[in-house]
Write an enzyme that holds these catalytic residues in place. Structure first.
Site, short mmCIF file in Angstrom:
data_model
loop_
_atom_site.label_atom_id
_atom_site.label_comp_id
_atom_site.label_asym_id
_atom_site.label_seq_id
_atom_site.Cartn_x
_atom_site.Cartn_y
_atom_site.Cartn_z
N GLU A 92 18.58 36.34 50.84
CA GLU A 92 18.91 36.62 49.44
C GLU A 92 20.38 36.91 49.22
O GLU A 92 20.97 36.49 48.22
CB GLU A 92 18.07 37.78 48.90
CG GLU A 92 16.58 37.48 48.74
CD GLU A 92 15.76 37.72 50.00
OE1 GLU A 92 16.36 38.01 51.06
OE2 GLU A 92 14.52 37.62 49.92
N HIS A 141 6.24 46.43 46.69
CA HIS A 141 5.93 45.18 46.02
C HIS A 141 5.36 45.41 44.62
O HIS A 141 4.68 44.54 44.08
CB HIS A 141 4.90 44.35 46.82
CG HIS A 141 5.43 43.76 48.08
ND1 HIS A 141 5.62 44.48 49.22
CD2 HIS A 141 5.80 42.49 48.38
CE1 HIS A 141 6.08 43.68 50.18
NE2 HIS A 141 6.19 42.47 49.69
C1 LIG Z 1 13.83 40.61 51.75
C2 LIG Z 1 12.53 39.94 51.49
N1 LIG Z 1 12.53 38.70 50.97
C3 LIG Z 1 11.39 38.06 50.73
C4 LIG Z 1 10.18 38.65 51.01
C5 LIG Z 1 8.88 37.93 50.69
N2 LIG Z 1 8.21 37.48 51.91
C6 LIG Z 1 7.22 38.22 52.47
S1 LIG Z 1 6.69 37.56 53.90
C7 LIG Z 1 7.77 36.28 53.78
C8 LIG Z 1 7.83 35.24 54.85
C9 LIG Z 1 8.20 35.85 56.12
O1 LIG Z 1 8.29 34.88 57.10
P1 LIG Z 1 8.41 35.32 58.60
O2 LIG Z 1 9.53 36.29 58.76
O3 LIG Z 1 8.49 34.08 59.39
O4 LIG Z 1 7.07 36.12 58.90
P2 LIG Z 1 5.56 35.58 58.84
O5 LIG Z 1 5.07 35.79 57.45
O6 LIG Z 1 5.57 34.17 59.24
O7 LIG Z 1 4.82 36.46 59.79
C10 LIG Z 1 8.52 36.37 52.62
C11 LIG Z 1 9.54 35.39 52.18
C12 LIG Z 1 10.21 39.96 51.53
N3 LIG Z 1 9.08 40.62 51.79
N4 LIG Z 1 11.39 40.57 51.78
#
Ligand SMILES: Cc1ncc(C[n+]2csc(CCOP(=O)(O)OP(=O)(O)O)c2C)c(N)n1
Ligand SMILES: [Mg+2]
Lengths: 333, 342
Positions: B66, B135
């Protein structure tokens, strides 16, 4: 690794099975009240639900080396890591059900599991656990203890600023920190390949002058070996390491995810490679008795049943408790 | 139904994506970027169909970076484009606020008006569905407090489309908040009143103007986003059960706040309840009441505010629903206000 009767391998198997049994028990409980029309707000467990199915090897292969005094920070997808770190299963289930006997009395829920007695915490902002894990590692180092900290993150989190800042700091400070990237190929719907400049995040470790280990195959034994070295190195005061594990997310990003972004057939292919039955086969091939594995499965299943019964049998919190624990009272003069 | 006057019932999500598509069609400088906004069409459905229609040159699924991509949106805006960027949940502002309040919000001022920042930051707000304290926040006051950004939040699909058009065409950074409980995503449940008639053609809902969601003479209920619906439900009950006619004001723009519309209503009714689902202290409801006090409007009973108490938003439904403002709390406050004298 092919020696038989190694207790840590049975421990890893049992905890993988326990983690999967936990998620399998969550699934129908989460869907209660959410059918026929799925509505996240309804049922005994509202909100997002990120399951760890398929990622169990990352939890057990690393945590098999950890003591209670070592710290783990996990992510929004925390159940497998929490279980492997020894978080109280009853109170964890109760927290997820929002009950007053939960780890934090229902204040946090599934994305905010805290068990201070085993130094486990998780949270819902991507890469957020990196800083606190570094801090816990430094607290251990400054106090002359040989405790270490492990920060679990997803591969998506390696593109977040906090990841890079903490990698640099950990290296500069020589912190006893192990960063574990669970690479399941996706951040929600966005594939790693489409949004990551390098094909292997382990390569990024070089930029911060620390070892970067890449592990393919979602294999508990390989993870165990690599993590053992990284953790021993941290305990010896030789600084941080990065471990990147290729794993697989066998469910949606969260429950209710339609997963239309996945290529045709991908999920079936991943499920065919489910690490738990594969590990069972390997242990059998290595001469471990089927009866021993059956016993592990039974223990795991019983622990989960007990935990869910505890959670469901617990009361919802008194609404007045929403106002407590915002601050804690001063305990020292 | 393709005439400019055709009217259809739509969700806020659909109305937002329609506004985006229509501005992308009109202005090649409009690009959309954020997490899961392409292939998935947005976690909250507000960018559905854009990738298919406008391609990867104008619709970017970003990494979870972000600070980088919102900063880049500021740069694009400074360079004459009109980026619309999504911060998936407002709660995530913690990792990227610098680009928002120190760059986007100050670009015009620091450059003495040489460089504008015509960008839109779309972001979801609100709880009530058990997603816990990272959230579910609203942070209206946090964003409304910081000068240099406009901040809007629609309570219905009609306003969502018109506000989005106005936001994209604005020369300044506009934070476009949308409430998850109103969004019209099947998996979240939706307050029915947010699904409204939406004209097919282009129209703007002016930024900086509050709306009168219901006319009345006896008490003013002021809300925004979902709390407009709490106010409307309370107003219905007051009319049916108490013979009291409440006027409901939809704040619609948090910054700049349309004080005039609120003051005019309170001058007429002499009673006011302000309802918002952000944290109470130093909040928007307090700001509205301060404005009423400053205007010296005589009130028949003390002004009341209902907000989320000054605690993190709890997970357990037993806790969250006890503290989250709702229609019953609004009705009770209104009844108290009617029954009291200042
Ligand atoms: C700073 C931030 N940006 C966006 C999100 C929304 N979000 C939650 S899980 C996720 C994907 C995370 O991907 P990864 O780190 O690969 O973990 P996975 O879900 O695959 O375990 C996103 C974009 C968040 N929680 N925090
Ligand atoms: Mg991932």
């Amino acid at each position: 690794m092919s020696k038989t009767n190694q207790p840590h391998r049975l421990w890893m198997y049992e905890n993988m099975v326990k983690s999967r049994a936990f998620e399998d028990a969550i699934k129908p409980a989460y869907l209660e009240g959410k059918t026929p029309r799925f509505n996240m707000a309804r049922g005994p467990i509202p909100g997002e639900m990120h399951l760890s199915d398929g990622q169990e090897p990352c939890a057990v292969g690393v945590c098999a080396h950890l003591r209670e005094s070592d710290t783990v920070t996990a992510t929004h997808r925390p159940h497998h890591a929490a279980i492997a770190k020894g978080v109280d299963l009853d109170r964890m289930a109760a927290e997820i059900f929002g009950r007053d006997t939960g780890l934090s009395g229902g204040r946090g829920g599934h994305m905010h599991l805290f068990d201070a007695s085993v130094n486990f915490a998780c949270s819902g902002i991507i890469a957020q656990g990196m800083g606190p894990a570094l801090g816990a590692a430094m607290a251990a180092k400054l106090r002359g203890s040989d405790a270490v900290a492990v920060a679990y993150i997803g591969e998506g989190a390696a593109n977040q600023g906090a990841f890079h800042e903490v990698m640099n700091l950990a290296s500069v400070w020589g912190a006893p920190l192990v960063i574990v990237i669970e690479d399941n190929g996706y951040g929600v719907s966005v594939s790693k390949a489409s949004c990551t400049a390098v094909s292997r995040n382990a390569d990024r470790a070089a930029a911060y002058a620390m070892p970067g280990i890449h592990i393919a195959g979602n294999d508990p034994d390989a993870i165990y070996d690599a993590a053992g070295e990284a953790i021993a190195r941290a305990r010896r005061g030789e600084g941080p390491s990065l471990i990147e594990i290729e794993t697989s997310r066998l469910e949606g990003h969260f429950m209710g995810d339609q997963e239309a972004y996945r290529p045709e057939g991908e999920k079936d292919r991943l499920k065919a490679m489910d690490p738990i039955p594969r590990y069972r086969e390997r242990l059998l091939a290595d001469g471990i008795d089927a009866a021993e594995l059956d016993a592990c499965e039974k223990h795991a299943q019983q622990a989960v049943e007990t935990a869910f019964a505890f959670a469901r049998g617990s009361a919802l919190p008194d609404p007045a408790s929403a106002f407590t624990s915002v601050f804690v009272e001063r305990t020292t003069a | 139904m393709n005439t400019a006057t055709a009217i259809r019932k739509q969700t806020i999500a659909k109305a937002m994506s329609e506004a985006l598509a229509s501005e992308m069609e009109r202005d090649p400088g409009v690009v959309v970027l954020g997490e899961d906004i392409g292939k998935l069409g947005g976690v909250f459905g507000n960018t559905g169909g854009l990738l298919e229609r406008f391609g990867t040159e104008r619709v970017f699924d970003t990494p979870i970076s972000e600070t980088g991509f919102i900063g880049a949106a500021v740069g694009m805006a400074g360079a004459g484009m009109r980026p619309v960027v999504e911060l998936m949940f407002v709660d995530f502002f913690g990792v990227c606020m610098d680009a928002i309040y120190n760059l986007a919000a100050k670009q015009a001022y620091f450059s003495g008006g040489q460089v504008s920042c015509p960008m839109v930051l779309m972001t979801s707000v609100g709880g009530g569905y058990g997603d816990a304290g990272q959230h579910s926040q609203c942070l209206y006051a946090t964003f409304g407090h910081l000068p240099g950004m406009k901040v809007v939040i629609p309570s219905n699909a009609h306003d969502a489309k018109g506000l989005m058009l106005a936001a994209i065409r604005d020369e300044n950074p506009v934070v476009f908040m949308f409430h998850k409980a109103l969004q019209g995503m099947g998996w979240l449940g939706t307050v029915a009143g947010s699904i409204t008639d939406v004209p097919d053609g282009e129209y703007e809902v002016p930024i900086g103007k509050a709306g009168v969601a219901r006319e009345g003479t006896d008490i003013t209920l002021v809300g925004l986003g979902i709390t407009v619906h709490h106010c409307l439900a309370a107003a219905d009950a007051l009319s049916r059960e108490d013979g009291v006619e409440a006027e409901v004001i939809d704040i619609r723009t948090i910054a700049p706040l349309d004080r005039e519309t609120i003051l005019a209503s309170v001058r007429k009714t002499g009673r006011v309840v302000v309802v918002d689902d952000d944290y109470l202290s130093c909040g928007l409801a307090g700001e509205v009441i301060a404005s009423i006090a400053e205007a010296g409007i005589p009130l028949a009973s003390p002004p009341q505010r209902i907000s989320h108490p000054d605690i993190p938003i709890p997970f357990s439904p037993a806790l969250e629903h006890a503290v989250l403002p709702n229609a019953e709390m609004t009705l009770a406050a209104a009844r108290q206000s009617i029954g009291e004298r200042a």
